[in-house]
Write an enzyme that holds these catalytic residues in place. Structure first.
Site, short mmCIF file in Angstrom:
data_model
loop_
_atom_site.label_atom_id
_atom_site.label_comp_id
_atom_site.label_asym_id
_atom_site.label_seq_id
_atom_site.Cartn_x
_atom_site.Cartn_y
_atom_site.Cartn_z
N HIS A 19 0.84 -1.08 -0.08
CA HIS A 19 0.06 0.07 0.08
C HIS A 19 1.01 1.10 -0.04
CE1 HIS A 19 -4.05 0.93 -0.16
NE2 HIS A 19 -4.33 0.85 0.95
N TYR A 64 -3.14 8.88 7.60
CA TYR A 64 -3.47 7.48 7.13
C TYR A 64 -4.37 7.39 5.87
CZ TYR A 64 -1.47 5.92 11.56
OH TYR A 64 -0.66 5.45 12.31
N ASN A 66 -6.80 6.40 4.54
CA ASN A 66 -8.29 6.56 4.32
C ASN A 66 -8.70 7.91 4.60
OD1 ASN A 66 -8.46 3.74 4.33
ND2 ASN A 66 -9.79 3.65 6.07
N ASP A 91 -0.77 2.62 -5.31
CA ASP A 91 -0.78 1.22 -5.71
C ASP A 91 -1.92 0.84 -6.52
OD1 ASP A 91 -1.73 1.78 -2.90
OD2 ASP A 91 -2.70 -0.23 -2.96
N ASN A 112 -9.21 3.41 -1.04
CA ASN A 112 -9.61 4.19 0.04
C ASN A 112 -8.98 5.68 -0.11
OD1 ASN A 112 -11.69 2.70 0.88
ND2 ASN A 112 -10.32 1.68 2.42
#
Length: 201
Positions: A19, A64, A66, A91, A112
């Site tokens: 990620h 983060y 999200n 990614d 996300n």
């Protein structure tokens, strides 16, 4: 000013996750083009320098994955950066490992980080999609993206990040076709033209 955004999760525990390939690519660009050490700003890590005579800001959101859009939105509003001056490196499950595609707008395909950015600034920004392959089952995706690249994958990851850094001038100029071609040739030359995902037959 062009805003290049690398997506990932902050902290050492996530540093080598699939990620986080967006962070990895951005760090390679910073190193290659002599960007100063990043500083904390806009809920992210920011560094500014010139690539090919153009002013470029590198941003790694630290909110983060999200919530990436909070950081991107804040930076874009402060510097009055338009959607056509934003490129997000992330990614991509729907591309084979080591493959790379660039596009503007389109769906977020369950990502996300992209979903958050679209919610904050709109959808018509450019994406540099870095293929990591798909684990083969939707139920495995979460664990797959949050696990580290396998030892056997590390050479192509390094090669792709290096190729992106080497050709960042084309990214900055907006020469999408030229960039994709150069990346394809660079990966082919290094023997990573047809990498299979881990576990693929």
């Amino acid at each position: 000013m062009l805003l290049l955004v690398g997506l990932g999760n902050p902290g050492r525990a996530y540093a080598k996750n699939r990620h986080n390939i967006g962070f990895m690519a951005l760090e390679a660009i910073a190193k290659r083009h002599g960007f100063p050490p990043a500083r904390a700003r806009f809920q992210g890590l920011v560094s500014e320098a010139a690539i090919g005579g153009e002013k470029v800001m590198l941003l790694q959101p630290q909110s983060y994955m999200n919530e990436s859009g909070r950081s991107v939105g804040e930076a874009a509003r402060f510097h009055k950066i338009g959607l056509d001056e934003i490129v997000v490196l992330h990614d991509e499950l729907d591309l084979a490992p080591a493959k790379c595609r660039i596009k503007t707008g389109g769906g977020v395909a369950g990502h996300n980080g992209l979903r958050s950015i679209t919610a904050h600034i709109g959808n018509d920004y450019k994406r540099l999609r870095l293929g990591i392959g798909h684990p083969g089952d939707k139920a495995l995706v979460h664990a797959y993206v949050l696990s580290d690249f396998a030892k056997s994958e590390e050479p192509w990851v390094a090669a792709l990040c290096e190729a992106i850094a080497e050709n960042a001038g084309l990214l900055v100029k907006g020469d999408d076709a030229g960039l994709q071609n150069r990346l394809h040739l660079a990966m082919d030359a290094k023997g990573f033209g047809a990498v299979k995902r881990v576990g693929a037959q």
